[in-house]
Design a protein around this motif. Structure first.
Motif, mmCIF file in Angstrom:
data_model
loop_
_atom_site.group_PDB
_atom_site.id
_atom_site.type_symbol
_atom_site.label_atom_id
_atom_site.label_comp_id
_atom_site.label_asym_id
_atom_site.label_seq_id
_atom_site.Cartn_x
_atom_site.Cartn_y
_atom_site.Cartn_z
ATOM 1 N N SER A 63 35.872 16.396 43.087
ATOM 2 C CA SER A 63 36.511 16.335 44.404
ATOM 3 C C SER A 63 37.990 16.520 44.303
ATOM 4 O O SER A 63 38.914 17.211 45.137
ATOM 5 N N PHE A 64 38.803 15.870 43.449
ATOM 6 C CA PHE A 64 40.144 15.800 43.288
ATOM 7 C C PHE A 64 40.666 17.121 42.586
ATOM 8 O O PHE A 64 41.947 17.402 42.969
ATOM 9 N N ILE A 65 39.791 17.661 41.833
ATOM 10 C CA ILE A 65 40.111 19.033 41.209
ATOM 11 C C ILE A 65 40.445 19.934 42.537
ATOM 12 O O ILE A 65 41.114 20.528 42.549
ATOM 13 N N ALA A 66 39.247 20.189 43.163
ATOM 14 C CA ALA A 66 39.270 20.770 44.336
ATOM 15 C C ALA A 66 40.491 20.632 45.406
ATOM 16 O O ALA A 66 41.315 21.532 45.982
ATOM 17 N N HIS A 67 40.704 19.356 45.490
ATOM 18 C CA HIS A 67 42.059 18.862 46.668
ATOM 19 C C HIS A 67 43.271 19.278 45.884
ATOM 20 O O HIS A 67 43.841 19.987 46.513
ATOM 21 N N ARG A 68 43.416 19.060 44.587
ATOM 22 C CA ARG A 68 44.535 19.612 43.955
ATOM 23 C C ARG A 68 44.820 20.979 43.940
ATOM 24 O O ARG A 68 45.941 21.648 44.108
ATOM 25 N N ARG A 69 43.610 21.857 43.645
ATOM 26 C CA ARG A 69 44.093 23.133 43.914
ATOM 27 C C ARG A 69 44.103 23.665 45.013
ATOM 28 O O ARG A 69 44.977 24.523 45.619
ATOM 29 N N ALA A 70 43.800 23.129 46.171
ATOM 30 C CA ALA A 70 43.982 23.255 47.638
ATOM 31 C C ALA A 70 45.353 23.207 48.011
ATOM 32 O O ALA A 70 46.083 23.951 48.836
ATOM 33 N N ARG B 85 47.893 23.125 45.856
ATOM 34 C CA ARG B 85 48.856 24.035 44.976
ATOM 35 C C ARG B 85 48.583 25.377 45.863
ATOM 36 O O ARG B 85 49.616 26.073 45.855
ATOM 37 N N MET B 86 47.453 25.793 46.488
ATOM 38 C CA MET B 86 47.475 27.123 47.374
ATOM 39 C C MET B 86 48.352 26.899 48.524
ATOM 40 O O MET B 86 49.001 27.944 48.776
ATOM 41 N N LEU B 87 48.464 26.000 49.149
ATOM 42 C CA LEU B 87 49.284 25.515 50.281
ATOM 43 C C LEU B 87 50.778 25.469 50.005
ATOM 44 O O LEU B 87 51.682 25.990 50.800
ATOM 45 N N GLU B 88 50.958 25.252 48.670
ATOM 46 C CA GLU B 88 52.603 25.375 48.122
ATOM 47 C C GLU B 88 52.852 26.764 47.686
ATOM 48 O O GLU B 88 53.926 26.887 47.280
ATOM 49 N N GLY B 89 51.916 27.603 47.541
ATOM 50 C CA GLY B 89 52.066 28.937 47.400
ATOM 51 C C GLY B 89 52.056 29.445 45.956
ATOM 52 O O GLY B 89 52.629 30.230 45.328
ATOM 53 N N ARG B 90 51.251 28.543 45.122
ATOM 54 C CA ARG B 90 51.115 28.578 43.737
ATOM 55 C C ARG B 90 49.796 29.250 43.279
ATOM 56 O O ARG B 90 49.406 29.049 42.142
ATOM 57 N N GLY B 91 49.082 30.092 44.137
ATOM 58 C CA GLY B 91 48.221 30.815 43.779
ATOM 59 C C GLY B 91 46.906 30.520 44.255
ATOM 60 O O GLY B 91 46.759 29.475 44.571
ATOM 61 N N VAL B 92 45.807 31.753 44.249
ATOM 62 C CA VAL B 92 44.612 31.216 44.744
ATOM 63 C C VAL B 92 43.457 31.306 43.798
ATOM 64 O O VAL B 92 42.749 30.328 43.679
ATOM 65 N N LEU B 93 43.571 32.452 43.071
ATOM 66 C CA LEU B 93 42.580 32.754 42.049
ATOM 67 C C LEU B 93 42.948 32.150 40.632
ATOM 68 O O LEU B 93 42.143 32.151 39.703
ATOM 69 N N LEU B 94 44.037 31.892 40.094
ATOM 70 C CA LEU B 94 44.522 31.291 38.912
ATOM 71 C C LEU B 94 44.412 29.831 38.897
ATOM 72 O O LEU B 94 45.006 29.147 39.549
#
Length: 169
Positions: free
Chosen positions: A18-25, A27-36
């Motif tokens: 859950s926290f991995i997905a949260h952290r990735r989300a 990062r996406m909002l910060e503009g640090r990538g979607v797929l990588l």
């Protein structure tokens, strides 16, 4: 009050993913990538096998509500309640109103599904596109015009979307 009572146990029932997905989300909002996956910690590199769909879904939710796992949990519970209605609708469509009532009640009163809906993981939401894909395939089988191919393709896309949420889709 229920939400505040549940909040104290939130960290205990939500797994690390859950926290991995949260952290990735976030990062996406910060503009640090979607797929990588940009984590350089070798212990976490195995997380690259997780599809980005759930994080994209969380990022879309966070765009509206702000980054909070409790909000994601609430949204997941609400949409899962709609899934019970979807199961009942498919049973009504295929069998009868009696079967629809039984199917909806079995889904809605299942303790396993009720608890799993509160755990913020991609596995819980992967059932929604599978349910939609199944309904689209049924609709395609019932039609005899040119739209049946479009419905079948849409059903395949919906089931494919579940694979973007979790690899077990």
């Amino acid at each position: 009050t229920y939400r505040s009572e549940r909040a104290s146990a939130f960290e205990q029932i939500n797994p690390y993913q859950s926290f991995i997905a949260h952290r990735r989300a976030v990062r996406m909002l910060e503009g640090r990538g979607v797929l990588l996956w940009d984590d350089t910690d070798p212990r976490l590199i195995k997380q690259i096998r997780r599809p980005p769909g759930y994080s994209i879904l969380l990022a879309a939710l966070y765009t509206v509500t702000g980054p909070d796992l409790r909000t994601a949990q609430l949204a997941q519970v609400l949409v899962d309640a709609l899934a019970a209605a979807g199961v009942a609708a498919i049973a009504l469509w295929l069998v009868s109103w009696r079967a629809a009532i039984v199917a909806g009640l079995l889904y809605g009163l299942s303790p396993h599904l009720a608890v799993y809906a509160t755990i913020v993981t991609p596995d819980a939401v992967a059932s929604w596109p599978v349910l939609a894909g199944g309904a689209l395939f049924i609709a395609a089988l019932r039609r005899r015009d040119r739209w049946r191919f479009a419905l079948a393709a849409a059903g395949g896309l919906a089931i494919g979307a579940s694979c973007w949420l979790t690899a077990q889709g």
